[in-house]
Design a protein around this motif. Structure first.
Motif, mmCIF file in Angstrom:
data_model
loop_
_atom_site.group_PDB
_atom_site.id
_atom_site.type_symbol
_atom_site.label_atom_id
_atom_site.label_comp_id
_atom_site.label_asym_id
_atom_site.label_seq_id
_atom_site.Cartn_x
_atom_site.Cartn_y
_atom_site.Cartn_z
ATOM 1 N N GLY A 158 0.858 -1.156 0.076
ATOM 2 C CA GLY A 158 0.049 0.051 -0.059
ATOM 3 C C GLY A 158 0.924 1.324 -0.053
ATOM 4 O O GLY A 158 0.333 2.170 0.447
ATOM 5 N N ALA A 159 2.065 1.112 -0.396
ATOM 6 C CA ALA A 159 2.834 2.574 -0.606
ATOM 7 C C ALA A 159 2.248 3.525 -1.309
ATOM 8 O O ALA A 159 1.626 3.081 -2.635
ATOM 9 C CB ALA A 159 4.286 2.229 -1.041
ATOM 10 N N ALA A 160 2.224 4.716 -0.973
ATOM 11 C CA ALA A 160 1.574 5.824 -1.739
ATOM 12 C C ALA A 160 2.494 6.244 -2.725
ATOM 13 O O ALA A 160 1.902 6.519 -4.043
ATOM 14 C CB ALA A 160 1.527 6.910 -0.766
ATOM 15 N N LYS A 161 3.987 6.060 -2.918
ATOM 16 C CA LYS A 161 4.698 6.649 -3.839
ATOM 17 C C LYS A 161 5.925 5.724 -3.723
ATOM 18 O O LYS A 161 6.499 5.270 -2.829
ATOM 19 C CB LYS A 161 5.425 8.105 -3.597
ATOM 20 N N ILE A 162 6.215 5.128 -4.893
ATOM 21 C CA ILE A 162 7.224 3.990 -5.104
ATOM 22 C C ILE A 162 8.133 4.831 -6.088
ATOM 23 O O ILE A 162 7.723 4.850 -7.503
ATOM 24 C CB ILE A 162 6.600 2.790 -5.583
ATOM 25 N N ILE A 163 9.492 5.015 -6.030
ATOM 26 C CA ILE A 163 10.472 5.756 -6.820
ATOM 27 C C ILE A 163 11.314 4.641 -7.194
ATOM 28 O O ILE A 163 12.155 4.136 -6.418
ATOM 29 C CB ILE A 163 11.048 6.572 -5.981
ATOM 30 N N ALA A 164 11.432 4.297 -8.604
ATOM 31 C CA ALA A 164 12.629 3.323 -9.176
ATOM 32 C C ALA A 164 13.593 4.016 -9.739
ATOM 33 O O ALA A 164 13.633 4.997 -10.356
ATOM 34 C CB ALA A 164 11.775 2.355 -10.240
ATOM 35 N N VAL A 165 14.837 3.685 -9.210
ATOM 36 C CA VAL A 165 16.124 4.300 -9.577
ATOM 37 C C VAL A 165 16.944 3.222 -10.320
ATOM 38 O O VAL A 165 17.256 1.895 -9.825
ATOM 39 C CB VAL A 165 16.847 4.571 -8.255
ATOM 40 N N ASP A 166 17.481 3.451 -11.479
ATOM 41 C CA ASP A 166 18.322 2.622 -12.275
ATOM 42 C C ASP A 166 19.205 3.704 -13.443
ATOM 43 O O ASP A 166 18.860 4.837 -13.398
ATOM 44 C CB ASP A 166 17.718 1.568 -12.948
ATOM 45 N N ILE A 167 20.169 2.981 -13.881
ATOM 46 C CA ILE A 167 20.985 3.628 -15.098
ATOM 47 C C ILE A 167 20.399 3.128 -16.379
ATOM 48 O O ILE A 167 20.957 3.537 -17.275
ATOM 49 C CB ILE A 167 22.588 3.538 -14.995
#
Length: 361
Positions: free
Chosen positions: A203-212
């Motif tokens: 139930g996370a409100a914001k999910i930030i994916a980080v990659d190159i």
């Protein structure tokens, strides 16, 4: 009567893998022989091949598997021939101090088969994570077999045996992601994308994916990420703070296993936030952080070993969620291959164009 099967071994550090005839003994007390139906090609297998785990060559690779129990040894009661199982590398003992304190996911004495599989010349093999499932059949401790619903195809179910469970568990079990949390995931391979799935499930409100890699970021978005950060062109710490009102994320999951990305995770979290390390480092890596920053920022710095899972609890639950349509385990399967194609799968892993190659037997 011992059986002869085909299997993939890593003969020495950074040497190409090869197909050999493996001798699988009859199961002894507490052991089971499993006919492997599918096994994912996990980055941990590459670590074994490169000597990044230890030097106990030759290794029988493969550990992310599902199959059918063929035979069991004396005293085995939890599984029987014909049972459809996912193999796990946390067969808890029930007797160590962690188990007795009601924390079996931290078991200090997990079980593997006592007998060793060998080559035809008698050379003993070291099975990857105590499993060795790039083979038509393998010998494991019976506790490494977790019964699940046979309605789910083995190439999908088997992924819970390692990478997908590690990522989902890093979010749910280790990170304790809650409704409304902000979560950042650094490294969007199979484990990182599974952490995205776990954060969404929690139930996370914001999910930030980080990659190159733009391709990996696009896949993370498909898996449930609400925002992406290309860290080739943006400072991930600043980008995560900007996306979280200047504070940083409640939970940052580091799914790469490198000192540089761990530092990013450390500074990208909110005050009293949580860092979860689920990426697997190599033995020579060192981490340096100002101790004052560790003290002053508070919160939790955690490592997630197998997603802090309890296979008997978590595997059937996640299979049920897949069957209900609440998670799509099939989305992790990029391609299915044969045993002979494992070396090519490692090459594709380096190129970054697969989420999971799965050997189907």
């Amino acid at each position: 009567m011992p059986q002869h099967v085909r299997g993939v071994i890593a003969p020495g550090r950074n040497e190409p893998v090869r197909i050999e005839t493996i001798v699988v003994p009859d199961p002894g007390p507490g052991e089971a022989v499993v006919r492997v139906q599918a096994c994912g090609v996990c980055h941990t297998d590459l670590h074994y091949k490169q000597g990044g785990i230890n030097d106990d060559f030759p290794f029988l690779l493969g550990h992310e598997a599902a199959g059918v129990v063929e035979s069991v040894g004396e005293g085995v009661t939890d599984v029987a021939p014909g049972d459809y199982v996912i193999l796990n590398w946390r067969a808890v003992c029930g007797q160590c101090r962690a188990c007795r304190r009601g924390r079996p996911w931290y078991c200090f004495d997990t079980h593997n088969a006592r007998q060793r599989m060998t080559l035809l010349d008698g050379t003993e093999l070291s099975p990857a994570l105590g499993i060795g499932a790039f083979a038509e059949k393998t010998l494991v401790a019976a506790g490494q077999c977790t019964k699940v619903d046979p309605a789910v195809a083995p190439e999908i179910a088997g992924l819970l045996g390692c990478g997908v469970m590690a990522g989902i568990g890093a979010a749910i079990n280790t990170g304790n992601v809650s409704r409304g949390d902000t979560v950042a995931v650094i490294g969007c391979g199979g484990v990182g994308d599974a952490a995205v799935v776990g954060a969404r499930l929690a139930g996370a409100a914001k999910i930030i994916a980080v990659d190159i890699d733009e391709r990996k970021l696009a896949k993370a978005k498909e898996m449930g990420a609400t925002h992406t950060v290309d860290s080739r062109t943006a400072d991930p710490v600043e980008a995560i703070r900007e996306l979280t009102g200047g504070f940083g994320a409640d939970v940052v999951i580091e799914a790469v296993g490198r000192p540089e990305t761990y530092r990013q995770a450390f500074y990208a979290r909110d005050l009293a936030g949580t860092v979860v390390l689920v990426g697997v480092p190599t033995p020579e890596m060192k981490l340096e952080l100002p101790l004052l920053d560790v003290f002053g920022r508070g919160g939790s710095l955690k490592s997630s070993w197998y997603g802090d899972c309890l296979p008997s609890r978590d595997f059937p639950m996640l299979i049920d969620l897949h069957r209900q349509g609440r998670i799509d385990l099939g989305a992790f399967v990029t391609e299915t291959i044969a045993l002979d194609d494992v070396e090519k799968a490692f090459a594709r892993m380096h190129e970054g164009d697969v989420l999971r190659s799965v050997v189907v037997l």
